[in-house]
Design a protein around this motif. Structure first.
Motif, PDB file in Angstrom:
ATOM      1  N   ALA A   5       1.250  -1.843   0.026  1.00  0.00           N
ATOM      2  CA  ALA A   5       0.183   0.005   0.069  1.00  0.00           C
ATOM      3  C   ALA A   5       0.605   0.877  -0.446  1.00  0.00           C
ATOM      4  N   ILE A   6       0.896   2.015  -0.932  1.00  0.00           N
ATOM      5  CA  ILE A   6       1.666   3.540  -1.149  1.00  0.00           C
ATOM      6  C   ILE A   6       0.398   4.108  -1.875  1.00  0.00           C
ATOM      7  N   ARG A   7       0.083   4.940  -0.363  1.00  0.00           N
ATOM      8  CA  ARG A   7      -0.570   6.384  -0.165  1.00  0.00           C
ATOM      9  C   ARG A   7      -2.246   5.628  -1.115  1.00  0.00           C
ATOM     10  N   ASP A   8      -2.836   6.514  -1.898  1.00  0.00           N
ATOM     11  CA  ASP A   8      -4.627   5.412  -2.263  1.00  0.00           C
ATOM     12  C   ASP A   8      -4.355   4.442  -2.784  1.00  0.00           C
ATOM     13  N   LEU A 159       0.822   3.946 -10.414  1.00  0.00           N
ATOM     14  CA  LEU A 159       1.286   5.442  -9.361  1.00  0.00           C
ATOM     15  C   LEU A 159       2.411   5.132  -9.502  1.00  0.00           C
ATOM     16  N   PHE A 160       3.215   6.346 -10.034  1.00  0.00           N
ATOM     17  CA  PHE A 160       4.625   6.568  -9.496  1.00  0.00           C
ATOM     18  C   PHE A 160       4.882   7.020  -8.631  1.00  0.00           C
ATOM     19  N   ASP A 161       6.074   6.271  -7.504  1.00  0.00           N
ATOM     20  CA  ASP A 161       6.386   6.903  -6.180  1.00  0.00           C
ATOM     21  C   ASP A 161       8.162   7.148  -5.920  1.00  0.00           C
ATOM     22  N   GLY A 162       8.661   7.710  -6.158  1.00  0.00           N
ATOM     23  CA  GLY A 162       9.970   8.480  -5.911  1.00  0.00           C
ATOM     24  C   GLY A 162      10.961   7.712  -6.788  1.00  0.00           C
ATOM     25  N   CYS A 163      10.102   8.150  -8.528  1.00  0.00           N
ATOM     26  CA  CYS A 163      10.871   7.078  -9.998  1.00  0.00           C
ATOM     27  C   CYS A 163      12.004   8.630 -10.028  1.00  0.00           C
ATOM     28  N   CYS A 178      -3.946   8.715 -12.500  1.00  0.00           N
ATOM     29  CA  CYS A 178      -2.569   8.653 -12.830  1.00  0.00           C
ATOM     30  C   CYS A 178      -1.916   9.641 -11.552  1.00  0.00           C
ATOM     31  N   ASP A 179      -1.167   8.514 -10.707  1.00  0.00           N
ATOM     32  CA  ASP A 179      -0.646   9.413  -9.377  1.00  0.00           C
ATOM     33  C   ASP A 179       0.702   9.905  -9.249  1.00  0.00           C
ATOM     34  N   LEU A 180       0.879  11.069  -9.897  1.00  0.00           N
ATOM     35  CA  LEU A 180       2.569  11.281  -9.984  1.00  0.00           C
ATOM     36  C   LEU A 180       2.969  12.030  -8.703  1.00  0.00           C
ATOM     37  N   ARG A 181       2.636  11.832  -7.449  1.00  0.00           N
ATOM     38  CA  ARG A 181       3.339  12.432  -6.350  1.00  0.00           C
ATOM     39  C   ARG A 181       4.675  11.858  -6.243  1.00  0.00           C
ATOM     40  N   GLY A 182       5.398  12.636  -5.416  1.00  0.00           N
ATOM     41  CA  GLY A 182       5.796  12.130  -5.001  1.00  0.00           C
ATOM     42  C   GLY A 182       8.015  11.710  -6.528  1.00  0.00           C
ATOM     43  N   ASN A 183       7.285  12.474  -7.122  1.00  0.00           N
ATOM     44  CA  ASN A 183       8.071  12.487  -8.482  1.00  0.00           C
ATOM     45  C   ASN A 183       8.290  14.004  -8.724  1.00  0.00           C
ATOM     46  N   ASP A 184       9.833  13.687  -9.898  1.00  0.00           N
ATOM     47  CA  ASP A 184      10.341  15.603  -9.826  1.00  0.00           C
ATOM     48  C   ASP A 184       9.999  15.319 -11.069  1.00  0.00           C
ATOM     49  N   LEU A 185       8.440  15.907 -11.892  1.00  0.00           N
ATOM     50  CA  LEU A 185       8.354  15.845 -12.929  1.00  0.00           C
ATOM     51  C   LEU A 185       8.660  17.462 -14.068  1.00  0.00           C
ATOM     52  N   SER A 186      10.090  18.170 -13.179  1.00  0.00           N
ATOM     53  CA  SER A 186      10.453  19.647 -13.944  1.00  0.00           C
ATOM     54  C   SER A 186      11.293  18.571 -16.049  1.00  0.00           C
TER      55      SER A 186
END
Length: 222
Positions: A5-8, A159-163, A178-186
Motif C-alpha cells: 500500500a502506497i498512499r491511496d 502510481l509512480f513514487d520516488g522515481c 494516475c498518481d505522480l506525487r513524490g516525483n520530480d516532473l520538471s
C-alpha cells in the motif's frame, strides 16, 4: 494475501502457498504451463517464450543477452535481481507480478495488460511501453525511467513514487487518476498529455518548467 500500500493505491503481491515447495527448473521454455517453479541464477544466451503460461513462481538472478516473450500469461510470479535488458515482451497479460531490483534497460513492452503489477527499484531507462493497459493497480516505486517512453498507454490508477523521470516521455494516452506525487516532473516530456492525473501543489511549478521545455519557449529578455 500480501499487499503493498502506497498512499491511496493497494496492489496485491505474488501469493505463494507455504505448503507448496517450488520446484527448481533450468529454463522456462520447455512446456506450455510451468507452475510452482524456481528459476535461480540462470545465465542464458537467449530466452524465447511463446504461448507460455507461468503460474506461481520465482525468477531470481536471471541473466540473458536477448529475450523475447510473446503471449505469455504470468500469474503470481516474482522477478528479482534479473537482467532482462533489451527484452521484447508483447501481447501478454500479467496478474500479481512483481519486479524487484531488475534491469530492463531498453526493454520494449507492447500490448500488455497489467493487473496488480509492481516495479520496485528497477532500471527502466530507455524502455518503450506501447499500448500497455492497466486494468488493475500498477506501481512504479523507486525506479529509474530516464528517457523511457509511454505511448498510447492506459495508465488509469497507476502510481509512480520516488522515481527518476529525467526526460521520461508521456505521449498520447489515458492517465486518469494516475498518481505522480513524490516525483520530480520538471524534465518530463509530453506533460500536456497528463490529463486528470494526481499531483501535489508544489509540482505545479515542475509541470510549468516541463511544459516550457516542450514548447521550446524563448524568453524576450534573453
Amino acid at each position: 494475501m500480501d499487499r503493498l500500500a502506497i498512499r491511496d493505491t493497494t496492489v496485491e503481491l505474488p501469493a505463494f502457498d507455504a505448503d507448496v515447495k517450488l520446484t527448481p527448473v533450468a529454463s522456462l521454455d520447455e512446456q506450455e504451463v510451468t507452475s510452482d517453479f524456481l528459476l535461480d541464477g540462470a545465465s542464458l544466451r537467449s530466452l524465447d517464450l511463446d504461448h507460455v503460461r507461468l503460474l506461481t513462481g520465482r525468477i531470481q538472478e536471471l541473466r540473458t543477452s536477448r529475450a523475447s516473450f510473446t503471449e505469455v500469461r504470468g500469474d503470481s510470479v516474482e522477478f528479482s535481481g534479473c537482467d532482462l535488458s533489451s527484452l521484447t515482451w508483447t501481447a501478454s497479460k500479467l496478474t500479481r507480478v512483481r519486479f524487484t531490483n531488475c534491469k530492463l534497460l531498453g526493454a520494449h513492452l507492447s500490448d500488455l495488460t497489467l493487473e496488480h503489477v509492481t516495479f520496485a527499484n528497477c532500471k527502466l531507462d530507455y524502455a518503450i511501453m506501447e499500448r500497455v493497459k492497466a486494468t488493475g493497480p500498477v506501481v512504479f516505486s523507486g525506479c529509474s525511467l530516464a528517457e523511457a517512453q509511454f505511448d498510447t498507454c492506459d495508465l488509469t490508477n497507476t502510481l509512480f513514487d520516488g522515481c527518476s523521470m529525467h526526460l521520461t516521455e508521456f505521449a498520447h494516452g489515458i492517465y486518469h487518476r494516475c498518481d505522480l506525487r513524490g516525483n520530480d516532473l520538471s524534465s518530463a516530456r509530453g506533460v500536456a498529455n497528463l490529463r486528470s492525473v494526481v499531483i501535489d501543489r508544489p509540482q505545479i511549478l515542475q509541470l510549468a518548467e516541463a511544459l516550457t521545455a516542450d514548447l521550446d519557449v524563448t524568453f524576450g529578455d534573453e
